[in-house]
Design an enzyme around this catalytic site. Structure first.
Site, PDB file in Angstrom:
ATOM      1  CG  ASP A  32      67.555 -26.643 -45.371  1.00  0.00           C
ATOM      2  OD1 ASP A  32      67.005 -27.708 -45.713  1.00  0.00           O
ATOM      3  OD2 ASP A  32      67.778 -25.706 -46.165  1.00  0.00           O
ATOM      4  CG  HIS A  99      68.130 -26.969 -54.249  1.00  0.00           C
ATOM      5  ND1 HIS A  99      69.311 -26.503 -53.743  1.00  0.00           N
ATOM      6  CD2 HIS A  99      67.223 -26.005 -53.945  1.00  0.00           C
ATOM      7  CE1 HIS A  99      69.125 -25.330 -53.162  1.00  0.00           C
ATOM      8  NE2 HIS A  99      67.867 -25.002 -53.282  1.00  0.00           N
TER       9      HIS A  99
HETATM   10  N1  LIG Z   1      64.507 -24.938 -51.076  1.00  0.00           N
HETATM   11  C1  LIG Z   1      64.755 -23.726 -51.470  1.00  0.00           C
HETATM   12  O1  LIG Z   1      64.743 -23.422 -52.667  1.00  0.00           O
HETATM   13  C2  LIG Z   1      65.050 -22.677 -50.460  1.00  0.00           C
HETATM   14  C3  LIG Z   1      64.962 -21.330 -50.811  1.00  0.00           C
HETATM   15  C4  LIG Z   1      65.251 -20.385 -49.852  1.00  0.00           C
HETATM   16  C5  LIG Z   1      65.610 -20.756 -48.576  1.00  0.00           C
HETATM   17  N2  LIG Z   1      65.720 -22.085 -48.261  1.00  0.00           N
HETATM   18  C6  LIG Z   1      66.160 -22.526 -46.924  1.00  0.00           C
HETATM   19  O2  LIG Z   1      65.326 -21.937 -45.970  1.00  0.00           O
HETATM   20  C7  LIG Z   1      66.114 -21.225 -45.010  1.00  0.00           C
HETATM   21  C8  LIG Z   1      65.261 -20.155 -44.433  1.00  0.00           C
HETATM   22  O3  LIG Z   1      64.900 -19.218 -45.443  1.00  0.00           O
HETATM   23  P1  LIG Z   1      65.000 -17.679 -45.146  1.00  0.00           P
HETATM   24  O4  LIG Z   1      66.182 -17.477 -44.295  1.00  0.00           O
HETATM   25  O5  LIG Z   1      64.868 -16.908 -46.363  1.00  0.00           O
HETATM   26  O6  LIG Z   1      63.706 -17.463 -44.356  1.00  0.00           O
HETATM   27  P2  LIG Z   1      63.224 -16.400 -43.377  1.00  0.00           P
HETATM   28  O7  LIG Z   1      63.541 -16.836 -41.997  1.00  0.00           O
HETATM   29  O8  LIG Z   1      61.814 -16.165 -43.786  1.00  0.00           O
HETATM   30  O9  LIG Z   1      63.978 -15.040 -43.684  1.00  0.00           O
HETATM   31  C9  LIG Z   1      65.277 -14.752 -43.266  1.00  0.00           C
HETATM   32  C10 LIG Z   1      65.286 -13.276 -42.974  1.00  0.00           C
HETATM   33  O10 LIG Z   1      64.689 -13.108 -41.731  1.00  0.00           O
HETATM   34  C11 LIG Z   1      65.471 -12.272 -40.937  1.00  0.00           C
HETATM   35  N3  LIG Z   1      65.414 -12.756 -39.558  1.00  0.00           N
HETATM   36  C12 LIG Z   1      65.664 -13.989 -39.070  1.00  0.00           C
HETATM   37  N4  LIG Z   1      65.502 -14.022 -37.751  1.00  0.00           N
HETATM   38  C13 LIG Z   1      65.130 -12.771 -37.383  1.00  0.00           C
HETATM   39  C14 LIG Z   1      64.819 -12.161 -36.148  1.00  0.00           C
HETATM   40  N5  LIG Z   1      64.831 -12.856 -35.008  1.00  0.00           N
HETATM   41  N6  LIG Z   1      64.464 -10.856 -36.149  1.00  0.00           N
HETATM   42  C15 LIG Z   1      64.424 -10.154 -37.288  1.00  0.00           C
HETATM   43  N7  LIG Z   1      64.721 -10.663 -38.507  1.00  0.00           N
HETATM   44  C16 LIG Z   1      65.075 -11.963 -38.538  1.00  0.00           C
HETATM   45  C17 LIG Z   1      66.865 -12.320 -41.504  1.00  0.00           C
HETATM   46  O11 LIG Z   1      67.381 -11.052 -41.346  1.00  0.00           O
HETATM   47  P3  LIG Z   1      68.918 -10.623 -41.632  1.00  0.00           P
HETATM   48  O12 LIG Z   1      69.047 -10.583 -43.117  1.00  0.00           O
HETATM   49  O13 LIG Z   1      69.016  -9.279 -40.998  1.00  0.00           O
HETATM   50  O14 LIG Z   1      69.783 -11.643 -40.987  1.00  0.00           O
HETATM   51  C18 LIG Z   1      66.627 -12.662 -42.961  1.00  0.00           C
HETATM   52  O15 LIG Z   1      66.529 -11.485 -43.731  1.00  0.00           O
HETATM   53  C19 LIG Z   1      67.370 -20.842 -45.783  1.00  0.00           C
HETATM   54  O16 LIG Z   1      68.483 -20.558 -44.994  1.00  0.00           O
HETATM   55  C20 LIG Z   1      67.574 -22.103 -46.583  1.00  0.00           C
HETATM   56  O17 LIG Z   1      68.172 -23.096 -45.786  1.00  0.00           O
HETATM   57  C21 LIG Z   1      65.424 -23.041 -49.181  1.00  0.00           C
END
Ligand SMILES: NC(=O)c1ccc[n+]([C@@H]2O[C@H](COP(=O)([O-])OP(=O)(O)OC[C@H]3O[C@@H](n4cnc5c(N)ncnc54)[C@H](OP(=O)(O)O)[C@@H]3O)[C@@H](O)[C@H]2O)c1
Length: 292
Positions: A32, A99
């Site tokens: 994504d 978006h």
């Molecule tokens: N459409 C939109 O407006 C929008 C907005 C936001 C996101 N997104 C998309 O959604 C994706 C996912 O969002 P997100 O990354 O915020 O969601 P998320 O998975 O809820 O949160 C990511 C966080 O989780 C932590 N994490 C991931 N795997 C882990 C594990 N195995 N153990 C411990 N902590 C873990 C990461 O830590 P670290 O920081 O330590 O790595 C990071 O802080 C984004 O990359 C993007 O592609 C879309």
């Protein structure tokens, strides 16, 4: 569309390449991305390296990117799409999302603001007009599917009803503190994929990752709280995105198993309600460094 997606919202370019490469190696096949993340070139570099190494074909991976708010004017949609394709080094995309439903002043400045710091919106274009331009991309053959992101049910309904090509996917924040049940029901009924972002509550603590119910279930089933949250998302019928930045986390996030029904019920009964990302209200990204 692979149910477990890798999100590329990673501000650092070098970290984007290594995390994308590690995700591909761990087994992620759904990526994504977004024009707004300013790292499509780095994601493309990692994906191209994976494809060139053999064993993985273009058809094995699912690549999504998103049209940014400053490109909502119909005449800007195809150039924005083509620019993304060029940055990835790909000749088609599996999914292109609007978006956010908010149109910003068109131009090269992704975060246009007035002297007082207020976002400059573009009142000269409607979401229907932008959607019609997205439909033409599908007609052109280089875009396999189109959808919306950061939209609520009231915003989705009129697009769904009037669209010539219906939205295939809706991407929104969702986790046990923001289950978006009504939107999920609408999507399920109308064959729209509900794609959850922030399934771990963006990793913000306190949040779902530290919820006592999640921790208790994790201990009971021998999984980590992360794995419990991801399994819950899959089991309720959503596709999800997560952003593991290391190879070990990428493997952990893919290693999920079904939860017992009583665990699903306990999570569904959590009463805490919290939205972590305000993008749905303003169109301004909550978690992207500004002014880059
Ligand atoms: N459409 C939109 O407006 C929008 C907005 C936001 C996101 N997104 C998309 O959604 C994706 C996912 O969002 P997100 O990354 O915020 O969601 P998320 O998975 O809820 O949160 C990511 C966080 O989780 C932590 N994490 C991931 N795997 C882990 C594990 N195995 N153990 C411990 N902590 C873990 C990461 O830590 P670290 O920081 O330590 O790595 C990071 O802080 C984004 O990359 C993007 O592609 C879309």
């Amino acid at each position: 569309m692979p149910v477990l997606g890798f999100g590329t919202l990673i501000p650092d370019p070098a970290a984007t390449i290594s995390a994308t490469r590690d995700a591909l190696e761990a087994g992620f096949r759904h990526f994504d991305c977004a024009e707004r993340y300013r790292n499509e070139r780095q994601v493309g570099e990692a994906l191209q390296a994976g494809l060139a190494a053999g064993g993985i074909a273009r058809g094995d991976i699912f690549v999504t990117t998103k049209l940014w708010n400053t490109n909502h004017r119909p005449e800007r949609v195809e150039p924005a799409f083509e620019a993304s394709l060029e940055r990835f080094g790909l000749n088609y995309l599996d999914l292109y999302l609007i978006h956010t439903p908010f149109a910003f002043q068109p131009g090269d400045e992704q975060d246009p603001r007035d002297q007082n710091g207020n976002v400059l919106y573009d009142r000269g274009v409607t979401l229907h007009e932008t959607w019609a331009a997205m439909e033409k991309l599908v007609d052109g053959g280089k875009c396999r599917a189109i959808g919306l992101s950061d939209i609520n049910l009231d915003g989705l309904r009129p697009i769904y009803e009037s669209a010539r090509i219906k939205p295939a996917v809706v991407q929104v924040e969702a986790h046990p503190y923001l289950p978006e049940t009504e939107l999920l029901e609408f999507c399920t009924k109308n064959d729209i994929v509900f794609l959850a972002f922030a399934p771990l509550g963006h990793g913000i603590r306190p949040g779902p990752l530290e919820d006592p119910i999640i921790s208790t279930i994790a201990a009971r089933v021998g999984k980590t709280p992360v794995q419990v949250l991801l399994a819950w998302a899959v089991q309720r019928g959503t596709v999800l995105l997560t952003t593991p930045r290391t190879a070990a986390r990428a493997r952990e996030n893919l290693d999920i198993t079904a939860l017992p029904e009583d665990a699903m019920d306990e999570i569904n009964r959590i009463q805490t309600r919290q939205r972590f990302n305000e993008v749905v209200k303003t169109g301004s990204p909550g978690f992207i460094p500004q002014g880059r």
